[in-house]
Design a protein around this motif. Structure first.
Motif, PDB file in Angstrom:
ATOM      1  N   ALA A 113       0.800  -1.237   0.000  1.00  0.00           N
ATOM      2  CA  ALA A 113       0.000   0.000   0.000  1.00  0.00           C
ATOM      3  C   ALA A 113       0.824   1.274   0.000  1.00  0.00           C
ATOM      4  N   ILE A 114       2.112   1.164  -0.184  1.00  0.00           N
ATOM      5  CA  ILE A 114       2.910   2.387  -0.168  1.00  0.00           C
ATOM      6  C   ILE A 114       2.839   3.100  -1.520  1.00  0.00           C
ATOM      7  N   GLY A 115       2.421   2.376  -2.530  1.00  0.00           N
ATOM      8  CA  GLY A 115       2.284   2.992  -3.846  1.00  0.00           C
ATOM      9  C   GLY A 115       3.380   2.597  -4.824  1.00  0.00           C
ATOM     10  N   LYS A 116       3.978   1.432  -4.566  1.00  0.00           N
ATOM     11  CA  LYS A 116       5.041   0.926  -5.436  1.00  0.00           C
ATOM     12  C   LYS A 116       4.616   0.844  -6.889  1.00  0.00           C
ATOM     13  N   SER A 117       3.450   0.216  -7.091  1.00  0.00           N
ATOM     14  CA  SER A 117       3.046  -0.131  -8.450  1.00  0.00           C
ATOM     15  C   SER A 117       2.903   1.115  -9.306  1.00  0.00           C
ATOM     16  N   ARG A 118       2.263   2.107  -8.729  1.00  0.00           N
ATOM     17  CA  ARG A 118       2.015   3.345  -9.467  1.00  0.00           C
ATOM     18  C   ARG A 118       3.328   4.014  -9.847  1.00  0.00           C
ATOM     19  N   ILE A 119       4.214   4.093  -8.866  1.00  0.00           N
ATOM     20  CA  ILE A 119       5.514   4.709  -9.110  1.00  0.00           C
ATOM     21  C   ILE A 119       6.265   3.928 -10.178  1.00  0.00           C
ATOM     22  N   ALA A 120       6.182   2.620 -10.060  1.00  0.00           N
ATOM     23  CA  ALA A 120       6.911   1.777 -11.009  1.00  0.00           C
ATOM     24  C   ALA A 120       6.403   1.973 -12.432  1.00  0.00           C
ATOM     25  N   ILE A 121       5.116   2.183 -12.560  1.00  0.00           N
ATOM     26  CA  ILE A 121       4.569   2.375 -13.899  1.00  0.00           C
ATOM     27  C   ILE A 121       5.154   3.637 -14.536  1.00  0.00           C
ATOM     28  N   HIS A 122       5.237   4.694 -13.751  1.00  0.00           N
ATOM     29  CA  HIS A 122       5.858   5.921 -14.268  1.00  0.00           C
ATOM     30  C   HIS A 122       7.290   5.668 -14.700  1.00  0.00           C
ATOM     31  N   VAL A 123       8.022   4.966 -13.840  1.00  0.00           N
ATOM     32  CA  VAL A 123       9.431   4.723 -14.131  1.00  0.00           C
ATOM     33  C   VAL A 123       9.583   3.852 -15.374  1.00  0.00           C
ATOM     34  N   ALA A 124       8.796   2.802 -15.418  1.00  0.00           N
ATOM     35  CA  ALA A 124       8.920   1.878 -16.546  1.00  0.00           C
ATOM     36  C   ALA A 124       8.550   2.557 -17.858  1.00  0.00           C
ATOM     37  N   LYS A 125       7.586   3.430 -17.791  1.00  0.00           N
ATOM     38  CA  LYS A 125       7.204   4.175 -18.988  1.00  0.00           C
ATOM     39  C   LYS A 125       8.348   5.060 -19.454  1.00  0.00           C
ATOM     40  N   ALA A 126       8.954   5.728 -18.495  1.00  0.00           N
ATOM     41  CA  ALA A 126      10.056   6.623 -18.837  1.00  0.00           C
ATOM     42  C   ALA A 126      11.203   5.853 -19.490  1.00  0.00           C
ATOM     43  N   ARG A 138      -2.599   4.468   7.620  1.00  0.00           N
ATOM     44  CA  ARG A 138      -3.830   5.067   7.098  1.00  0.00           C
ATOM     45  C   ARG A 138      -4.071   4.644   5.647  1.00  0.00           C
ATOM     46  N   ARG A 139      -3.019   4.611   4.887  1.00  0.00           N
ATOM     47  CA  ARG A 139      -3.174   4.189   3.486  1.00  0.00           C
ATOM     48  C   ARG A 139      -3.641   2.735   3.410  1.00  0.00           C
ATOM     49  N   ILE A 140      -3.143   1.925   4.303  1.00  0.00           N
ATOM     50  CA  ILE A 140      -3.552   0.524   4.316  1.00  0.00           C
ATOM     51  C   ILE A 140      -5.044   0.419   4.586  1.00  0.00           C
ATOM     52  N   GLU A 141      -5.509   1.161   5.580  1.00  0.00           N
ATOM     53  CA  GLU A 141      -6.925   1.077   5.909  1.00  0.00           C
ATOM     54  C   GLU A 141      -7.776   1.591   4.750  1.00  0.00           C
ATOM     55  N   ASP A 142      -7.313   2.652   4.123  1.00  0.00           N
ATOM     56  CA  ASP A 142      -8.054   3.162   2.970  1.00  0.00           C
ATOM     57  C   ASP A 142      -8.095   2.116   1.863  1.00  0.00           C
ATOM     58  N   ARG A 143      -6.985   1.458   1.677  1.00  0.00           N
ATOM     59  CA  ARG A 143      -6.977   0.503   0.577  1.00  0.00           C
ATOM     60  C   ARG A 143      -7.886  -0.680   0.844  1.00  0.00           C
ATOM     61  N   VAL A 144      -7.948  -1.096   2.087  1.00  0.00           N
ATOM     62  CA  VAL A 144      -8.889  -2.167   2.426  1.00  0.00           C
ATOM     63  C   VAL A 144     -10.310  -1.732   2.069  1.00  0.00           C
TER      64      VAL A 144
END
Length: 357
Positions: free
Chosen positions: A32-45, A224-230
């Motif tokens: 839930a830290i947001g790895k995937s989203r960040i990785a998508i930006h990086v991989a695109k670049a 908090r992010r974890i709870e939101d994601r649940v």
RNA sequence: GCCGAGGUAGCUCAGUUGGCAGAGCACAGCCCUGAAAAGGCUGGUGUCGACAGUUCGAUUCUGUCCCUCGGCA
């Protein structure tokens, strides 16, 4: 402006260079830290693909609870190593490693920088440092051992381990049944003490030149992010997904159905506790899990931490990640082969002056 | 105002026939070589509501007060 345009090697040249040097970028961090989203930006670049190091996303049909990349994500950047087995098929770290290595070699051949993203610490370690070459779990034998535990308790099992593999017994707590049984199973299968095999292996393989980046965030914000994601997963239909999987015959006792989300919802579905309790447990267990992940990653050798602010947009974190990748690649004398098709310019303080240092 | 119940760890509570208090949850630290989103280990000083009394000693008994909840007026 006066940008030294990356000298574009031909794809063929890149292919040769990458296959020799074997660079890999790995992004880890708690759930839930947001790895995937960040990785998508990086991989695109970098115009490349993402290899997922996640022990639950490998299962087909388990989408919401594993926070699997969506079709839209996949369209943006191809994701590999997800959806590879059904939930009743065995999967493990060794299998992951085998497949991941194949994918990495394929990307290298195509002159692309592999970006591995995931939260499964053991998978990442297996990929970067290898595994001892012994056999995976033998489920028939394991079930037999489980039956012995059911009949005689763990004490006897542990006593047996003390006999055949005192070093493992010394390292393991008598209550740690998964690991105690694994060690016994290896001994019964091969006649070798697992501790000896581990000692000899020692995680000494080094198949790649890896940059390991660890994302971290202030603890309470992460929680908090974890709870939101649940809550988001529930809104997306986690209960229905669980019900469907149970309906398809995947047992609550099976490995994937014991993972976060499914385990807690299954208890609710089967009437063991009310919905609110299931939600409470899921949030709690996910927090505990994130904490364990942090403990694991703290030990990962040569990991570089990157602090992520709670509400910053993923491309900001991605810029910080990209900076490290630029430095890493220039350290390998590969900066000139950087393919940056879409240059969302990253502030680049040092790498220009330090190339070739 | 009267009657009853209660005020103990961040939360929910247990307990001490008077000898400086404890579980669950929360939280923190840690272990990990084919189940790893699994599995396991460790960590509790808190004016025991306040004040006074009895006592060698009170969170535990007595009194007064304060607060919370319920009922009756």
């Amino acid at each position: 402006m006066a940008e030294k345009t990356p000298i574009m090697m031909s794809q063929e040249e890149r292919s040769v260079t990458y296959s020799q040097i074997k660079p890999v970028v790995v992004i880890v961090g708690p759930t839930a830290i947001g790895k995937s989203r960040i990785a998508i930006h990086v991989a695109k670049a970098w115009g490349t693909e993402i290899l997922t190091a996640d022990s639950t996303q490998v299962y087909r049909g388990m989408d919401i609870g594993t926070d699997k990349p969506t079709a839209a994500d996949h369209a943006e950047v191809p994701h590999r190593l997800i959806n590879i087995v059904d939930p009743d098929q065995p999967f493990n770290a060794g299998e992951f490693r085998r497949l991941a290595v194949q994918e990495i070699e394929r990307l290298h051949r195509n002159g692309l920088l592999p970006i591995v993203v995931g939260g499964t610490g053991l998978y990442v370690r297996a990929l970067l440092s290898g595994l001892w070459p012994g056999p995976p779990v033998d489920w028939t034998l394991r079930r037999k051992l489980e039956a012995e535990v059911a009949a005689g308790g763990m004490e006897g099992m542990f006593a047996e381990l003390q006999q055949v593999d005192p070093e493992s017994a010394n390292r393991l707590h008598p209550h740690d049944r998964v690991k105690v049984l694994r060690a016994l199973e290896v001994y019964r299968q091969t006649g070798l003490p697992l501790s000896k095999a581990h000692r000899q292996h020692g995680f000494q393989e080094q198949p790649f030149q890896a940059l390991v980046l660890g994302l971290t965030m202030e603890r309470s914000a992460l929680y908090r992010r974890i709870e939101d994601r649940v809550e988001v997963e529930l809104a997306k239909g986690l209960v229905d997904e669980t019900r469907r999987l149970l309906g398809e015959g995947y047992s609550r006792q099976s490995v994937p159905m014991k993972s976060l989300g499914y385990r807690q919802m299954a208890g609710y579905i089967e009437g063991e506790y009310p919905f609110d309790e299931a939600v409470r447990r899921l949030k709690r267990d996910t927090r505990h899990f994130a904490k364990r992940q942090m403990t694991w990653f703290r030990k990962e050798p040569n990991l570089v931490w990157i602090e992520v602010a709670p509400h910053e947009s993923p491309d900001v974190g991605a810029q910080r990640v990209s900076l490290h990748i630029d430095q890493f690649m220039s350290g390998l004398h590969l900066s000139r082969v950087s393919v940056r098709p879409m240059l969302s310019r990253v502030p680049q303080a040092q790498s220009g002056s330090q190339v070739g240092a």
